[in-house]
Design an enzyme around this catalytic site. Structure first.
Site, PDB file in Angstrom:
ATOM      1  N   ARG A  41      11.515  38.416  71.314  1.00 41.68           N
ATOM      2  CA  ARG A  41      10.262  38.161  72.046  1.00 41.68           C
ATOM      3  C   ARG A  41      10.661  37.762  73.457  1.00 41.68           C
ATOM      4  O   ARG A  41      11.385  36.782  73.641  1.00 41.68           O
ATOM      5  CB  ARG A  41       9.454  37.051  71.378  1.00 41.68           C
ATOM      6  CG  ARG A  41       8.362  36.510  72.300  1.00 41.68           C
ATOM      7  CD  ARG A  41       7.389  35.614  71.587  1.00 41.68           C
ATOM      8  NE  ARG A  41       6.529  36.397  70.712  1.00 41.68           N
ATOM      9  CZ  ARG A  41       5.412  35.927  70.147  1.00 41.68           C
ATOM     10  NH1 ARG A  41       5.038  34.677  70.356  1.00 41.68           N
ATOM     11  NH2 ARG A  41       4.682  36.684  69.370  1.00 41.68           N
ATOM     12  N   HIS A  71       2.691  44.458  72.012  1.00 40.63           N
ATOM     13  CA  HIS A  71       2.943  43.616  70.825  1.00 40.63           C
ATOM     14  C   HIS A  71       2.764  44.480  69.568  1.00 40.63           C
ATOM     15  O   HIS A  71       1.834  44.295  68.793  1.00 40.63           O
ATOM     16  CB  HIS A  71       1.955  42.449  70.830  1.00 40.63           C
ATOM     17  CG  HIS A  71       2.303  41.326  69.894  1.00 40.63           C
ATOM     18  ND1 HIS A  71       3.475  41.286  69.165  1.00 40.63           N
ATOM     19  CD2 HIS A  71       1.624  40.183  69.565  1.00 40.63           C
ATOM     20  CE1 HIS A  71       3.499  40.188  68.432  1.00 40.63           C
ATOM     21  NE2 HIS A  71       2.390  39.504  68.658  1.00 40.63           N
ATOM     22  N   GLN A  85       2.231  43.112  65.785  1.00 34.28           N
ATOM     23  CA  GLN A  85       0.890  42.578  65.540  1.00 34.28           C
ATOM     24  C   GLN A  85      -0.066  43.688  65.123  1.00 34.28           C
ATOM     25  O   GLN A  85      -0.849  43.539  64.180  1.00 34.28           O
ATOM     26  CB  GLN A  85       0.372  41.898  66.818  1.00 34.28           C
ATOM     27  CG  GLN A  85      -1.015  41.328  66.671  1.00 34.28           C
ATOM     28  CD  GLN A  85      -1.038  40.167  65.703  1.00 34.28           C
ATOM     29  OE1 GLN A  85      -0.253  39.256  65.819  1.00 34.28           O
ATOM     30  NE2 GLN A  85      -1.932  40.192  64.720  1.00 34.28           N
ATOM     31  N   ASP A  96      -8.692  38.265  72.070  1.00 37.60           N
ATOM     32  CA  ASP A  96      -7.405  37.583  72.256  1.00 37.60           C
ATOM     33  C   ASP A  96      -7.607  36.511  73.321  1.00 37.60           C
ATOM     34  O   ASP A  96      -8.641  36.485  74.009  1.00 37.60           O
ATOM     35  CB  ASP A  96      -6.317  38.594  72.668  1.00 37.60           C
ATOM     36  CG  ASP A  96      -4.906  37.999  72.680  1.00 37.60           C
ATOM     37  OD1 ASP A  96      -4.717  36.880  72.157  1.00 37.60           O
ATOM     38  OD2 ASP A  96      -3.985  38.651  73.215  1.00 37.60           O
ATOM     39  N   CYS A 112      -5.313  38.070  67.073  1.00 34.89           N
ATOM     40  CA  CYS A 112      -3.903  37.946  66.677  1.00 34.89           C
ATOM     41  C   CYS A 112      -3.495  36.491  66.496  1.00 34.89           C
ATOM     42  O   CYS A 112      -2.499  36.208  65.836  1.00 34.89           O
ATOM     43  CB  CYS A 112      -3.007  38.629  67.702  1.00 34.89           C
ATOM     44  SG  CYS A 112      -3.052  37.874  69.342  1.00 34.89           S
ATOM     45  N   ARG A 124       1.322  39.973  58.849  1.00 28.40           N
ATOM     46  CA  ARG A 124       2.506  40.082  59.699  1.00 28.40           C
ATOM     47  C   ARG A 124       3.749  40.109  58.805  1.00 28.40           C
ATOM     48  O   ARG A 124       4.672  40.895  59.025  1.00 28.40           O
ATOM     49  CB  ARG A 124       2.599  38.877  60.658  1.00 28.40           C
ATOM     50  CG  ARG A 124       1.528  38.813  61.727  1.00 28.40           C
ATOM     51  CD  ARG A 124       1.689  39.883  62.771  1.00 28.40           C
ATOM     52  NE  ARG A 124       2.965  39.842  63.452  1.00 28.40           N
ATOM     53  CZ  ARG A 124       3.274  39.072  64.497  1.00 28.40           C
ATOM     54  NH1 ARG A 124       2.371  38.282  65.006  1.00 28.40           N
ATOM     55  NH2 ARG A 124       4.473  39.130  65.052  1.00 28.40           N
TER      56      ARG A 124
HETATM   57  N1   CP Z   1       0.150  36.531  66.971  1.00 27.07           N
HETATM   58  C1   CP Z   1       1.367  36.084  67.305  1.00 27.07           C
HETATM   59  O1   CP Z   1       2.277  36.842  67.684  1.00 27.07           O
HETATM   60  O2   CP Z   1       1.506  34.735  67.170  1.00 27.07           O
HETATM   61  P1   CP Z   1       2.737  33.836  67.635  1.00 27.07           P
HETATM   62  O3   CP Z   1       2.695  33.774  69.152  1.00 27.07           O
HETATM   63  O4   CP Z   1       2.483  32.509  67.008  1.00 27.07           O
HETATM   64  O5   CP Z   1       4.015  34.465  67.171  1.00 27.07           O
HETATM   65  N1  NVA Z   2      -1.720  37.951  74.595  1.00 25.97           N
HETATM   66  C1  NVA Z   2      -1.070  36.821  73.974  1.00 25.97           C
HETATM   67  C2  NVA Z   2      -0.659  37.150  72.578  1.00 25.97           C
HETATM   68  C3  NVA Z   2      -0.006  36.019  71.822  1.00 25.97           C
HETATM   69  C4  NVA Z   2       0.456  36.407  70.459  1.00 25.97           C
HETATM   70  C5  NVA Z   2       0.114  36.385  74.811  1.00 25.97           C
HETATM   71  O1  NVA Z   2       0.898  37.238  75.245  1.00 25.97           O
HETATM   72  O2  NVA Z   2       0.250  35.180  75.053  1.00 25.97           O
END
Ligand code: CP
Ligand code: NVA
Length: 308
Positions: free
Chosen positions: A107, A134, A137, A225, A266, A294
């Site tokens: 990530r 992402h 997700q 989101d 998400c 997930r």
């Molecule tokens: N939805 C998601 O990716 O959550 P986290 O940021 O908690 O991993």
């Molecule tokens: N759009 C959000 C998703 C988190 C899982 C971010 O990037 O913070």
């Protein structure tokens, strides 16, 4: 060996296989305590590195639990604590990690980091979120929609709010799974044009709509989101809230969608901002099923990556 970098970089046939594998994996261990190993152990003797340059609850825990249930071992690494955060190149990091581990999930911020990691790693690399996309997700989201409402092909999905990284992966998915996508948000926060153009070139029906109520008419799925993503400057918070307030998903908005429409997010959600409590906790909400899926969908992704 396969990298899982984006929904549009994996063939539609493979994506469909991964989703049905996710359903099978989920069914096979229904009701078992979480620490029970899966009957199949495709990751036995495998070591998996989980690298986080941003916070995470779901991605961290679902990958960690998933690898362990499949018989493998994990190490969770913070980008900040690695030499990666102190000037070692991504290419060198990728080559070094490939000597120690069998798979890397990362990530990160810049998409370029993910792509360079994949280019130089000799083991599969999985995208656990970048500023742009992402994909893991959205695999869980497709799985979740289909287990509740049947095939997503031909359905109408409405994305509300910011045209962000999760939205981009939904746009990719519209092309690969054959659903219609409406983006309902302010012009200033449109998804990147390249995502929209690429999807349209593939024949995807993408609509950009500024009026949220109009957008959700006849929707099978409404998605929200956060209004401020992890990569967004905190200084932009107020401006974003002002722009996005008309796109809050509340009961009045959900009432415009089909009666059996579902709501997805998400997570993490900001209750009272992009979505109200009654919608989050109401009968149309699938948010916690998405979170659970997930785990199952990513197990299928990891097996596909390793050909296991
Ligand atoms: N939805 C998601 O990716 O959550 P986290 O940021 O908690 O991993
Ligand atoms: N759009 C959000 C998703 C988190 C899982 C971010 O990037 O913070």
């Amino acid at each position: 060996m396969n990298h899982f970098l984006d929904i549009n970089k994996t063939s539609a046939a493979d994506l469909h296989k991964i989703i049905s594998e996710g359903h099978r994996i989920k069914t096979a261990r229904k009701g078992l305590p979480k620490g029970t190993p899966d009957a199949e152990q495709p990751l036995a003797n495998h070591m998996v590195a989980l690298i986080f340059e941003k916070p995470s609850t779901r991605t961290r825990v679902s990958f960690d639990v998933g690898v362990r249930q499949m018989g493998g071992e994990t190490m969770v690494l913070s980008g900040r604590d690695m030499q990666l955060g102190h000037g070692e190149t991504i290419a060198d990091t990728a080559r070094v990690l490939s000597r120690y581990v069998d798979m890397i999930m990362i990530r990160t911020f810049e998409e370029a980091t993910l792509l360079e990691m994949a280019e130089y790693a000799s083991v599969p690399v999985i995208n656990g979120l970048t500023d742009r996309t992402h994909p893991c997700q959205i695999m869980a989201d497709i799985m979740t929609f289909e287990e509740n409402n049947g095939p997503i092909k031909g359905k109408k999905v409405v994305w509300t709010g910011d045209g962000n990284n999760v939205c981009a992966s939904f746009i990719h998915a519209a092309g690969q799974f054959g659903f219609d996508l409406t983006f309902a948000g302010p012009e200033q926060l449109d998804p990147e044009q390249v995502f929209v153009d690429e999807a349209r070139a593939k024949g995807v029906n993408i609509t950009i709509e500024r009026d949220a109520e109009k957008a959700v008419q006849g929707a099978d799925l409404v998605v929200a989101d956060t209004w401020v993503s992890m990569h967004d400057a905190q200084s932009a918070r107020e401006r974003r809230h002002n722009l996005l307030r008309p796109y809050q998903v509340n009961d009045a908005l959900m009432a415009q969608a089909k009666p059996d429409a579902k709501f997805m997010h998400c997570l993490p959600a900001h209750r009272g901002e992009e979505v109200t409590n009654p919608v989050m906790d109401g009968p149309q909400s699938l948010v916690f099923d998405e979170a659970e899926n997930r785990l199952h969908a990513q197990k299928a992704v990891m097996r596909w990556c390793l050909g296991a």
